[in-house]
Design an enzyme around this catalytic site. Structure first.
Site, short mmCIF file in Angstrom:
data_model
loop_
_atom_site.label_atom_id
_atom_site.label_comp_id
_atom_site.label_asym_id
_atom_site.label_seq_id
_atom_site.Cartn_x
_atom_site.Cartn_y
_atom_site.Cartn_z
N MET A 324 0.83 -1.20 0.00
CA MET A 324 0.00 0.00 0.00
C MET A 324 0.87 1.26 0.00
SD MET A 324 -2.90 1.53 -0.06
CE MET A 324 -4.29 0.48 0.39
N ASP A 343 9.80 3.64 6.84
CA ASP A 343 9.35 2.44 7.55
C ASP A 343 10.38 2.15 8.65
OD1 ASP A 343 7.06 0.20 6.50
OD2 ASP A 343 8.42 -0.44 8.10
N VAL A 400 0.22 2.56 8.08
CA VAL A 400 0.73 1.42 8.85
C VAL A 400 -0.42 0.46 9.16
CG1 VAL A 400 2.60 2.83 9.81
CG2 VAL A 400 0.47 2.57 11.12
N VAL A 401 -0.14 -0.56 9.96
CA VAL A 401 -1.10 -1.61 10.25
C VAL A 401 -2.40 -1.03 10.83
CG1 VAL A 401 -0.15 -1.99 12.57
CG2 VAL A 401 -1.35 -3.86 11.40
N LYS A 407 -1.33 3.21 15.14
CA LYS A 407 -1.53 4.42 14.33
C LYS A 407 -1.36 5.69 15.18
CE LYS A 407 -4.48 2.54 10.64
NZ LYS A 407 -3.67 2.94 9.47
N SER A 429 -9.00 2.35 7.04
CA SER A 429 -10.20 1.98 6.28
C SER A 429 -11.45 1.95 7.16
CB SER A 429 -10.00 0.62 5.61
OG SER A 429 -9.59 -0.34 6.55
N HIS A 450 -8.42 7.77 2.67
CA HIS A 450 -8.60 6.32 2.47
C HIS A 450 -8.40 5.97 0.99
CE1 HIS A 450 -11.50 2.64 2.52
NE2 HIS A 450 -10.23 2.27 2.55
N TYR A 660 -16.70 4.12 -8.14
CA TYR A 660 -15.23 4.23 -8.19
C TYR A 660 -14.53 3.46 -7.08
CZ TYR A 660 -15.43 7.90 -11.79
OH TYR A 660 -15.63 8.61 -12.96
#
Length: 729
Positions: A324, A343, A400-401, A407, A429, A450, A660
């Site tokens: 991503m 990272d 990130v995760v 986060k 998300s 998102h 979309y």
């Protein structure tokens, strides 16, 4: 001045050569009903000029004619068939009169000549273009077909194969390709366009070019042997059936019309085009596809308005590499915004850079870029294990995760490393943005962003406004998303935001069907083949990831316990507990193996039946109608709730987000367009049959009111004026 209308004028250029110039108020020329009428009047003036020797058509804008005025389409499509047919006959008589002028004609084409603009220049004898040309007939993408003679003239000019490729696919081509296939006769620099066109006209006037011979094939039947015709049209119909399918009638109608008209001259061929166009214009598919076009223009216009007072970010950063993060970094760099990709370990950075390099190499293989451009783009992505360079970034997106604690920690740390005015965004998300904002000192500089996977393909970016997000923050993030070539839609904060909030009730409908004994393969088949989704729910879950869906399902249940908290163990639970996470580990509803191209190919797996049997009643058959109703009602109800609660601002934005972001079938136009087509009263009747299944099937009060008063969600469209009023020439 020979003639002056609101959108075009006619004047002498030199020694018997007249020029007809398209010059509408505003930034672009459109071939609307008024312009067609003006064109007819101008041609009437030309027909009276005894000393006319040649005609040059050109534009005073950066583009020749961008097409018909699509804002007129929905009202034109409501005109009774006989009146619409009559107006098309009138419009075609205008282009026929242009084509039949007793002198040579040339179109000097710059920029776009699409749809009606292309059909206009097809009626001239010669076409000279600039290198920035884009010319074609996109009508089938709008659920219709060319109606101003495009399906008649183009095959006779280019041959059946080249014309079918453009018309059936709704394609446009650039200058080089147009020259190669004979759609234009020459390409010159913009500053030499008019002089070049005049030179061609002089050659035709002097007899050095046989303009009558050039015109003649457009007036005659298509020159194809029986074998050639059979091959061309059989192949075209096969390709269209494979790519467009039964839900999109326009491409196959266009091919069949061209085939039927091939043996006739211009007049009869145009009559056949007319007879095919009119029924297409009255289809739900045409209304839906035109609606999508108009909604897209609305959404992009809204984004442009929102960002008019802010500067587009010039330097970006991504937190979290991987697939991503690498996808976001690639998209930003590809569109000209350098990006720092951070990272905490080398392995993830390598994965992110590999993803970006892979996407760039695909562009290289397709001939879109050369090695120098590839090297230039990749050099603007800077991988790092620390915060070097973060003091220069304008915007940071965290990817990130999907864990709120992680986060929050990452965002809080990053906030200390950037400027006071740097915008932070989270690519979460499902996690509410206002919750993540609690970890920040400057929550006004924070919002959600998102992206959808794969980033380089999915057009939507949801921009999520938290409780404290400032207007300037939202505008900057919208500006970056637009710069990246995405369609940004701003939504308000809630668990799942808009797209995932409405997706999980759809998955819940799927889980209930499985619980009640439905077969997941049949559900997928019905939702793909009958309703038109690109993937059925089982396959979609495998692609998204069963583990991802399992986690998101829990987040949604906590956010909306009344509707989304389930009281049973479902198929997602069963597969998750069996470590079947979908394509990512090769086991989901199907087993996956890589094909020769390295893409996952699904295969039946008997073990799934045993797992599902534990959470399902005995198998029974469900009708296609019941499957569609039980799948779609929870989603549509939630879409309506989002509008009523102000999560999403308008039906247009909701429908575009669905098309979309989720691949909602375009021929339905989105949930609100589908509701309006079905009728709210009919939808209410359908939903009430299933309200015993629980709160997800309870229709929101606002929709009940719509049903009581028979009100649509989109403003009603009035039919166009009677054709007698339209026809002013």
């Amino acid at each position: 001045m020979l003639y002056k209308g609101d959108t075009l004028y006619l004047d002498w250029l030199e020694d018997g050569i007249a020029e007809l110039v398209f010059d509408a108020p505003g930034s672009v020329n459109k071939l609307d009903t008024a312009t067609v009428a003006s064109l007819g009047e101008a041609i009437g003036v030309l027909e009276q000029q005894s000393d006319l020797k040649g005609l040059l058509l050109r534009s005073n804008k950066a583009a020749f004619i961008v097409g018909a005025d699509i804002t007129e389409f929905l009202s034109l499509f409501l005109v009774p068939e006989e009146q619409l047919s009559q107006w098309l006959h009138f419009a075609n008589s205008v282009f026929n009169r242009l084509e039949d002028l007793p002198v040579p004609t040339i179109a000097a084409v710059n920029g776009y000549a699409l749809g009606g603009g292309c059909e206009c220049v097809l009626a001239t004898d010669y076409r000279l273009a600039t290198p920035d040309l884009r010319i074609g007939l996109p009508e089938t993408k709008l659920g219709i077909m060319p109606g101003f003679g495009g399906s008649v003239r183009m095959p006779r000019m280019l041959g059946a194969d080249s014309a079918l490729e453009i018309i059936a696919a709704g394609k446009d081509v650039g200058a080089d390709q147009a020259l190669k296939i004979g759609l234009v006769d020459g390409v010159v620099k913009a500053e030499k366009l008019v002089e070049g066109a005049k030179a061609v006209l002089r050659q035709a006037i002097n007899g050095d070019l046989d303009w009558k011979a050039k015109r003649q094939p457009k007036l005659e039947p298509l020159k194809l042997s029986k074998i050639e015709a059979t091959m061309s049209f059989t192949i075209a119909k096969g390709m269209v059936a494979q790519t467009a399918g039964k839900h999109y009638p326009a491409p196959i109608t266009a091919v069949k019309t061209i085939e039927a008209a091939a043996r006739f001259g211009r007049e009869e061929a145009l009559n056949l085009e007319n007879k095919s166009f009119v029924p297409l214009a009255h289809t739900n598919e045409a209304r839906a596809l035109v609606g999508i076009f108009l909604n897209d223009q609305y959404v992009k216009g809204k984004a442009k308005k929102l960002t008019k007072d802010v500067e587009t970010p010039k330097q970006a950063a991504v937190l979290g590499a991987g697939i991503m993060g690498g996808g976001i970094a690639y998209q930003s760099a590809w569109k000209g915004v350098p990006v720092v990709m951070k990272d905490i370990n080398d392995k993830s950075l390598t994965l992110g850079m590999t993803e970006a390099a892979k996407l760039l190499n695909k562009q290289l293989e397709r001939g879109k870029i050369d090695g120098l451009k590839l090297a230039g783009v990749i050099s603007t992505i800077h991988p790092t294990l620390d915060y070097a360079g973060f003091d220069r970034v304008d915007i940071v997106v965290e990817a990130v995760v999907e864990n709120p604690k992680v986060k929050k920690a990452v965002l809080a740390e990053t906030e200390q490393k950037v400027r006071q005015d740097t915008v932070l965004a989270s690519n979460t998300s499902t996690i509410p943005i206002s919750e993540l904002a609690n970890a920040l000192e400057r929550p006004e500089n924070f919002c959600g962003m998102h992206f959808f996977n794969p980033v380089h393909r999915m057009p939507l970016v949801e921009i999520i406004r938290g409780e404290k997000s400032s207007d300037e923050t939202i505008a900057k993030v919208v500006a970056w998303a637009s710069k990246m070539g995405k369609t940004p839609i701003v939504v308000n904060d809630c668990p799942g935001f808009f797209v995932n909030r409405v997706l999980f009730p759809y998955f819940a409908g799927f889980s209930q069907l499985l619980r009640d004994g439905a077969d997941f393969r049949k559900i997928d088949k019905v939702m793909e083949k009958q309703f038109g989704w690109p993937m059925g729910p089982a396959y979609l879950l495998d692609v998204v990831g069963i583990d991802t869906a399992h986690h998101a399902q829990a987040v949604m249940a906590a956010g909306f316990p009344q509707r989304m908290q389930k009281d049973y163990r479902d198929a997602i639970d069963a597969l998750f507990d069996a470590n079947r996470f979908g394509q990512k580990n090769g086991l989901g509803f199907w087993r996956y193996k890589e094909d020769s191209k390295g893409k996952p190919k699904k295969e039946e797996d008997a073990a799934v039946e045993d797992l599902l049997a534990e959470v399902s009643q005995p198998k029974r058959d469900f009708s296609e109608e019941e499957i569609i109703a039980r799948m779609m009602i929870p989603m549509v109800n939630e879409v309506v709730r989002c509008l009523e609660e102000g999560i999403i601002a308008t039906p247009a934005e909701a429908d575009m987000a669905l098309v979309y972001g989720l691949g909602f079938p375009p021929f339905h136009g989105g949930a609100f367009r589908w509701l309006d087509t079905l009728g709210s009263a009919k939808y209410l009747d359908m939903a009430q049959q299933y309200q015993h299944l629980g709160p997800l099937y309870e229709v929101p009060e606002g929709l009940r009111n719509k049903a009581r008063h028979n009100e649509p969600y989109y403003p009603p469209v009035e039919p166009a004026r009677p054709v007698g009023d339209l026809k002013t020439a």
